[in-house]
Design an enzyme around this catalytic site. Structure first.
Site, PDB file in Angstrom:
ATOM      1  N   HIS A  53       1.969  31.216   7.284  1.00  0.00           N
ATOM      2  CA  HIS A  53       1.629  31.224   8.702  1.00  0.00           C
ATOM      3  C   HIS A  53       0.225  31.803   8.852  1.00  0.00           C
ATOM      4  O   HIS A  53      -0.235  32.591   8.009  1.00  0.00           O
ATOM      5  CB  HIS A  53       2.611  32.086   9.485  1.00  0.00           C
ATOM      6  CG  HIS A  53       3.981  31.517   9.579  1.00  0.00           C
ATOM      7  ND1 HIS A  53       4.914  31.998  10.470  1.00  0.00           N
ATOM      8  CD2 HIS A  53       4.598  30.514   8.901  1.00  0.00           C
ATOM      9  CE1 HIS A  53       6.042  31.313  10.341  1.00  0.00           C
ATOM     10  NE2 HIS A  53       5.874  30.417   9.387  1.00  0.00           N
ATOM     11  N   GLU A  55      -0.985  34.134  10.677  1.00  0.00           N
ATOM     12  CA  GLU A  55      -1.047  35.601  10.669  1.00  0.00           C
ATOM     13  C   GLU A  55      -0.944  36.145   9.243  1.00  0.00           C
ATOM     14  O   GLU A  55      -1.688  37.050   8.863  1.00  0.00           O
ATOM     15  CB  GLU A  55       0.100  36.211  11.482  1.00  0.00           C
ATOM     16  CG  GLU A  55       0.163  35.756  12.911  1.00  0.00           C
ATOM     17  CD  GLU A  55       1.117  34.591  13.145  1.00  0.00           C
ATOM     18  OE1 GLU A  55       1.880  34.637  14.120  1.00  0.00           O
ATOM     19  OE2 GLU A  55       1.112  33.635  12.341  1.00  0.00           O
ATOM     20  N   CYS A  83       6.205  35.144  14.897  1.00  0.00           N
ATOM     21  CA  CYS A  83       7.628  35.060  14.567  1.00  0.00           C
ATOM     22  C   CYS A  83       8.074  36.412  13.997  1.00  0.00           C
ATOM     23  O   CYS A  83       7.234  37.282  13.728  1.00  0.00           O
ATOM     24  CB  CYS A  83       7.870  33.934  13.555  1.00  0.00           C
ATOM     25  SG  CYS A  83       7.270  34.317  11.894  1.00  0.00           S
ATOM     26  N   CYS A  86       6.213  37.389  10.733  1.00  0.00           N
ATOM     27  CA  CYS A  86       4.839  37.816  10.946  1.00  0.00           C
ATOM     28  C   CYS A  86       4.772  39.151  11.684  1.00  0.00           C
ATOM     29  O   CYS A  86       3.919  39.986  11.377  1.00  0.00           O
ATOM     30  CB  CYS A  86       4.069  36.735  11.697  1.00  0.00           C
ATOM     31  SG  CYS A  86       3.825  35.241  10.698  1.00  0.00           S
TER      32      CYS A  86
END
Length: 153
Positions: A53, A55, A83, A86
């Site tokens: 992801h 992040e 999420c 993260c």
């Protein structure tokens, strides 16, 4: 305002992710003095990595560049509510402030869903600012998924 320009950098990363066929999410790590330390967009498909992801990639890159495991006095700008995975990484990295754009009622882990920072087991809670450049971030996501549906994907 500085936080808007930093979010615009995250939005650029999100657009680049969309161009690669990735869900358009972008993230930027910024030092307290305003220096951009790392920037990334989603790469889960490209890297065949469900943890890639934006992040996670930006946090990893910032830690590698700085040679540290914690990003104390650093802020994270991300175009979509993180999420739970993260959010956990943000807490573990000791991010000072989290700025995010679009809300994620389905998979969010900050304002929705797991609400990671609200748990007593969460050892660090960043300052959280939501809705930064939300209309632009939401439009990127809506357009991306509309195109995918239209293409039969």
């Amino acid at each position: 305002m500085m936080f808007r320009s930093n979010m615009s950098l995250a939005l650029d990363q999100a657009r680049d992710a969309a161009d690669r066929g990735e869900v358009p999410v972008g993230a930027v790590v910024v030092a307290a003095d305003g220096t951009v330390v790392a920037a990334a967009g989603n790469r889960t498909r490209e890297l065949n990595d469900p943890t890639a992801h934006a992040e996670m990639l930006a946090i990893r890159q910032a830690c590698a560049v700085l040679g540290v495991e914690r990003l104390i006095d650093h802020d994270l700008y991300v175009t979509l509510e993180p999420c739970p995975m993260c959010a956990g990484a943000i807490a573990n990295a000791r991010i000072r402030r989290l700025y995010f754009g679009a809300q994620d009622a389905k998979s969010g882990g900050v304002a929705h869903g797991a609400r990671v920072f609200a748990h007593p087991q969460c050892h660090h809670v960043p300052e959280v600012y939501d809705g930064v450049s939300a209309p632009e971030a939401e439009k990127l996501l809506v357009d991306f998924f509309a195109e995918k549906r239209g293409a039969g994907a």
